[in-house]
Design a protein around this motif. Structure first.
Motif, mmCIF file in Angstrom:
data_model
loop_
_atom_site.group_PDB
_atom_site.id
_atom_site.type_symbol
_atom_site.label_atom_id
_atom_site.label_comp_id
_atom_site.label_asym_id
_atom_site.label_seq_id
_atom_site.Cartn_x
_atom_site.Cartn_y
_atom_site.Cartn_z
ATOM 1 N N ARG A 1 0.822 -1.203 0.000
ATOM 2 C CA ARG A 1 0.000 0.000 0.000
ATOM 3 C C ARG A 1 0.861 1.260 0.000
ATOM 4 O O ARG A 1 0.518 2.267 -0.609
ATOM 5 C CB ARG A 1 -0.912 -0.012 1.230
ATOM 6 N N GLU A 2 2.001 1.190 0.692
ATOM 7 C CA GLU A 2 2.886 2.360 0.745
ATOM 8 C C GLU A 2 3.451 2.703 -0.633
ATOM 9 O O GLU A 2 3.708 3.869 -0.918
ATOM 10 C CB GLU A 2 4.033 2.128 1.739
ATOM 11 N N PHE A 3 3.653 1.676 -1.500
ATOM 12 C CA PHE A 3 4.154 1.939 -2.852
ATOM 13 C C PHE A 3 3.146 2.766 -3.647
ATOM 14 O O PHE A 3 3.512 3.658 -4.410
ATOM 15 C CB PHE A 3 4.446 0.635 -3.607
ATOM 16 N N GLU B 1 0.841 4.726 -2.305
ATOM 17 C CA GLU B 1 0.853 6.058 -1.694
ATOM 18 C C GLU B 1 2.071 6.860 -2.155
ATOM 19 O O GLU B 1 1.984 8.067 -2.386
ATOM 20 C CB GLU B 1 0.887 5.939 -0.168
ATOM 21 N N LEU B 2 3.189 6.163 -2.299
ATOM 22 C CA LEU B 2 4.417 6.800 -2.763
ATOM 23 C C LEU B 2 4.186 7.431 -4.144
ATOM 24 O O LEU B 2 4.528 8.592 -4.374
ATOM 25 C CB LEU B 2 5.524 5.746 -2.832
ATOM 26 N N ARG C 1 1.380 8.274 -5.447
ATOM 27 C CA ARG C 1 0.423 9.375 -5.341
ATOM 28 C C ARG C 1 1.077 10.604 -4.704
ATOM 29 O O ARG C 1 0.782 11.738 -5.082
ATOM 30 C CB ARG C 1 -0.799 8.946 -4.527
ATOM 31 N N SER C 2 1.957 10.372 -3.740
ATOM 32 C CA SER C 2 2.602 11.515 -3.089
ATOM 33 C C SER C 2 3.507 12.252 -4.078
ATOM 34 O O SER C 2 3.690 13.457 -3.968
ATOM 35 C CB SER C 2 3.404 11.062 -1.863
ATOM 36 N N PHE C 3 4.037 11.528 -5.065
ATOM 37 C CA PHE C 3 4.843 12.172 -6.106
ATOM 38 C C PHE C 3 3.980 12.644 -7.273
ATOM 39 O O PHE C 3 4.507 13.096 -8.293
ATOM 40 C CB PHE C 3 5.918 11.213 -6.620
ATOM 41 N N LYS D 1 5.598 1.896 -13.454
ATOM 42 C CA LYS D 1 6.744 2.047 -12.555
ATOM 43 C C LYS D 1 6.562 1.303 -11.236
ATOM 44 O O LYS D 1 7.534 1.003 -10.560
ATOM 45 C CB LYS D 1 6.993 3.529 -12.269
ATOM 46 N N ILE D 2 5.324 1.038 -10.836
ATOM 47 C CA ILE D 2 5.096 0.412 -9.528
ATOM 48 C C ILE D 2 4.379 -0.936 -9.671
ATOM 49 O O ILE D 2 4.923 -1.976 -9.306
ATOM 50 C CB ILE D 2 4.250 1.327 -8.605
ATOM 51 N N ALA E 1 6.211 -4.733 -9.524
ATOM 52 C CA ALA E 1 5.922 -5.423 -8.264
ATOM 53 C C ALA E 1 5.260 -6.775 -8.519
ATOM 54 O O ALA E 1 5.359 -7.686 -7.701
ATOM 55 C CB ALA E 1 5.025 -4.555 -7.378
#
Lengths: 266, 259
Positions: free
Chosen positions: B153-155, B157-158, B160-162, B172-173, B177
Motif C-alpha cells: 500500500r505504501e508503494f 501512496e508513494l 500518489r505523493s509524487f 513504474k510500480i 511489483a
C-alpha cells in the motif's frame, strides 16, 4: 505578516463506523506553519497523527476543513507536487537501485535525464550515501534505507517535507545517529518539516515547535515552542529546558491516555 | 577435497540424489521385479533412447509435435492470462465478472474437457493447444491478478505523493511489483501445461510423446513407454531452467534474496 507556508483550517477526518455514528479520527485541527519551520506532532497512540499527515499530503481526503499551501487551497492528490513524504516503512522499490529510487519523483516531473541524475546524486550525497548509488534496497541497512527514503523526498525540492515516524523501526542507537543526521540535513536545506513521532525527546531535539494531539478524536491539545538554540547535539538532552519540556509534554500525554481509559484501551 | 565439496555441495547433493534414484530403479528392475514386460532398467531406457534418437530418429517428430503444442498453448495462456489478471486487479467490475468463471474452470478437471474440445475442434492441433491452454491459463491468470492486488500500500501512496499519473503508477510500480508473482504462475503453469500435452495426445493423436506413451502402453512396449516418460521429465527440467534464467534477468534484485 507573511503568508504561512502551511495552514490547516478546522481540518477533520471521519470514516464509516460500526454503527450509524461515523468514526471521527480527528477534527477541528487548526495549525499554521511558517516557512522553514520544523514542527513535530506527538500524541498518544491512535490519535490520528499519521492520518493527519496523509490528509495534509492529499493521500486521504479530509471530511471537513481546508488546507492552504502558500495561501493556495489544496485539492487532494491530483494537485501540484508541493510536498515530499517520508514513509515509516522506507517504501523503497526493491527493483530499483538507490539512485533509481531517488529518481522516481523526478521522473514524474518530466525532468530531462542527465539533469535529474545529477540532482539524485546530489541528494544521495547529502544524506551520506555517495558510493551506494547502485545498491539495491535489500543490500542496505535499515538506517541507510531511511536515508534513501529522505533523499527521495528531498530530491523533488518540495515546499514542505512530511515525515511519518521515519525512525520508528530503527534500533535505539541507529535512531540517535539518524536524529543527528536529520539535524545536519535540515540545517543544510532549511525545509519546512512536519514530523510525526511517538518519541517526545526526538520531537524536542529536532523541532522549533512541538504540537501535542489529544486522544481520539484527535485535536490539538497544546503547542510548545522549543526554547533551545541551534545547532543542537545530544548533549542538549541534559539541558534543564529540554528536561522540563519533556516532562511537561509527557504529563500531557499521560493525561490524554488516562482520559482515553488507560493504557490498555489504546 | 573437503574444500571442493564445500564449494559445490548443492550440485554434489543433487547429483548423488539422482544417482541413488537410478541405482534403486536399476536394482528394482533387474533383481526384484526381474521381468522386462513390467519394468526395465534405466540402462535399457538409455539404450532405447539412443536408438530412437540416433539410429531410427523416430523420436524427433514426437518431440517436435509435443513441444510445439506446448509452446503455443503456453504462449496463448500468457497472452490471455497476464492482461486479464491485471484488468481484474485494476477493475472491480472485471473482477466480479471473471471471478466465478475463474474459480469454476480452475477447479474442474481438465481431462473432462478433453473429449468435448476434440469434438468441437477436431483432432488437429487446435484442440490440443486448447487443452494445454486450459491447463496453463489459470495459474498465470490467478498469479497476475493476485500479484497486482497485493502490491504494498505504501508503494501506491508513494506514487500518489509524487503525483505520478495512473499510467506511471502502472508501469513504474504495479507491473514490476507483480513480476515475481507472474513468474511463479509461469512455473506452476509449466507442469500443468505438460500434463495437458499428455492428455491431449492420448485422445486421438497420431504423433507426440503422449501418443507414444499411450501406444507403447497398449502394445506393452515398456522401454518405449519409459522413453516417452523420460522425455516429458526432461522437457519439464528444460522449462524450469529457462524460467530460472528468465527470472534472473527479469528480477536481478532478488538474486541475493534467494541464495
Amino acid at each position: 505578516m507573511a503568508i504561512p507556508i502551511l495552514e490547516l483550517r478546522n481540518l477533520g477526518r471521519e470514516v464509516a463506523g460500526r454503527g450509524a455514528e461515523p468514526f471521527v479520527i480527528f477534527n477541528g485541527i487548526n495549525l499554521t506553519v511558517r516557512d522553514g519551520e520544523f514542527v513535530s506532532i506527538v500524541g498518544p497512540s491512535g490519535c490520528g497523527k499519521t492520518t493527519l499527515l496523509r490528509v495534509i499530503n492529499g493521500l486521504l481526503s479530509p471530511s471537513a476543513g481546508q488546507i492552504f499551501v502558500d495561501g493556495k487551497e489544496q485539492n487532494g492528490a491530483d494537485g501540484e507536487l508541493l510536498m515530499g513524504f517520508v514513509f515509516q516503512g522506507a517504501a523503497l522499490l526493491p527493483w530499483r537501485t538507490s539512485l533509481n529510487n531517488v529518481l522516481l519523483g523526478l521522473e514524474g516531473r518530466k525532468k530531462n535525464t542527465p539533469d535529474a541524475q545529477a540532482i539524485a546524486r546530489k541528494y544521495l550525497d547529502l544524506v551520506g550515501l555517495s558510493g551506494f548509488e547502485q545498491h539495491y534496497p535489500h543490500e542496505l541497512s535499515g538506517g541507510m534505507q531511511q536515508r534513501v527514503n529522505l533523499a527521495r523526498a528531498l530530491a523533488v525540492d518540495p515546499k514542505i517535507l512530511l515525515m511519518d515516524e521515519p525512525f520508528a523501526s530503527l534500533d535505539a542507537q541507529t535512531r540517535s545517529f539518524m536524529q543527528l543526521e536529520l539535524l545536519r540535513i535540515w540545517s543544510q536545506t532549511r525545509k519546512t518539516v512536519i514530523f510525526v513521532t511517538h518519541m517526545i525527546s526526538e520531537a524536542i531535539l529536532l523541532s522549533d515547535r512541538v504540537v501535542v494531539l489529544s486522544h481520539r478524536p484527535g485535536r490539538i491539545r497544546s503547542e510548545f515552542p522549543v526554547p533551545l538554540p541551534r545547532p543542537r547535539d545530544m548533549e542538549i538532552k541534559s539541558d534543564r529546558r529540554f528536561v522540563e519540556l519533556e516532562n511537561t509534554v509527557w504529563k500531557l500525554i499521560e493525561e490524554e491516555v488516562k482520559a482515553a481509559g488507560g493504557f490498555a484501551k489504546l | 577435497m573437503l574444500e571442493l565439496y564445500k564449494k559445490n555441495s548443492p550440485a554434489i547433493h543433487k547429483l548423488l540424489s539422482i544417482m541413488c534414484g537410478l541405482a534403486v530403479w536399476h536394482v528394482l528392475a533387474t533383481v526384484i521385479v526381474a521381468d522386462s514386460s513390467f519394468l526395465v532398467s534405466p540402462l535399457a531406457v538409455a539404450a532405447k533412447s539412443y536408438e530412437m534418437l540416433f539410429q531410427t530418429a523416430e523420436l524427433y517428430p514426437h518431440l517436435l509435435a509435443s513441444s510445439s503444442i506446448f509452446f503455443y498453448g503456453y504462449l496463448l495462456s500468457i497472452a490471455a492470462g497476464v492482461p486479464l489478471g491485471f484488468l481484474m486487479a485494476l477493475s472491480p467490475a472485471v473482477r466480479d465478472y471473471v471471478h466465478p468463471w475463474m474459480t469454476t474452470l480452475y477447479t474442474t478437471p481438465r481431462i473432462a474437457f478433453a473429449p468435448v474440445l476434440l469434438l468441437w475442434l477436431g483432432i488437429g492441433a487446435g484442440a490440443k493447444v486448447a487443452i494445454v491452454f486450459l491447463g496453463c491459463v489459470f495459474p498465470i491468470l490467478i498469479n497476475s491478478y493476485y500479484g497486482m492486488r497485493v502490491v504494498n500500500r505504501e508503494f501506491v501512496e508513494l506514487a500518489r505523493s509524487f503525483r505520478l499519473t495512473r499510467l506511471a503508477l502502472f508501469w513504474k510500480i504495479l507491473l514490476p511489483a507483480s513480476v515475481p508473482f507472474i513468474l511463479s504462475g509461469l512455473r506452476l503453469a509449466l507442469g500443468r501445461g505438460l500434463t495437458g500435452v499428455a492428455i491431449a495426445e492420448w485422445f486421438g493423436a497420431t504423433e507426440g510423446l503422449g501418443y507414444l506413451i499411450f501406444f507403447a502402453g497398449q502394445t506393452l512396449n515398456v522401454p518405449v513407454l519409459f522413453v516417452g516418460v523420460t522425455a516429458f521429465a526432461l522437457l519439464g527440467i528444460l522449462g524450469f531452467e529457462i524460467l530460472r534464467k528468465v527470472e534472473e534477468i527479469a528480477t536481478p534484485w532478488r538474486k541475493k534474496l534467494q541464495t
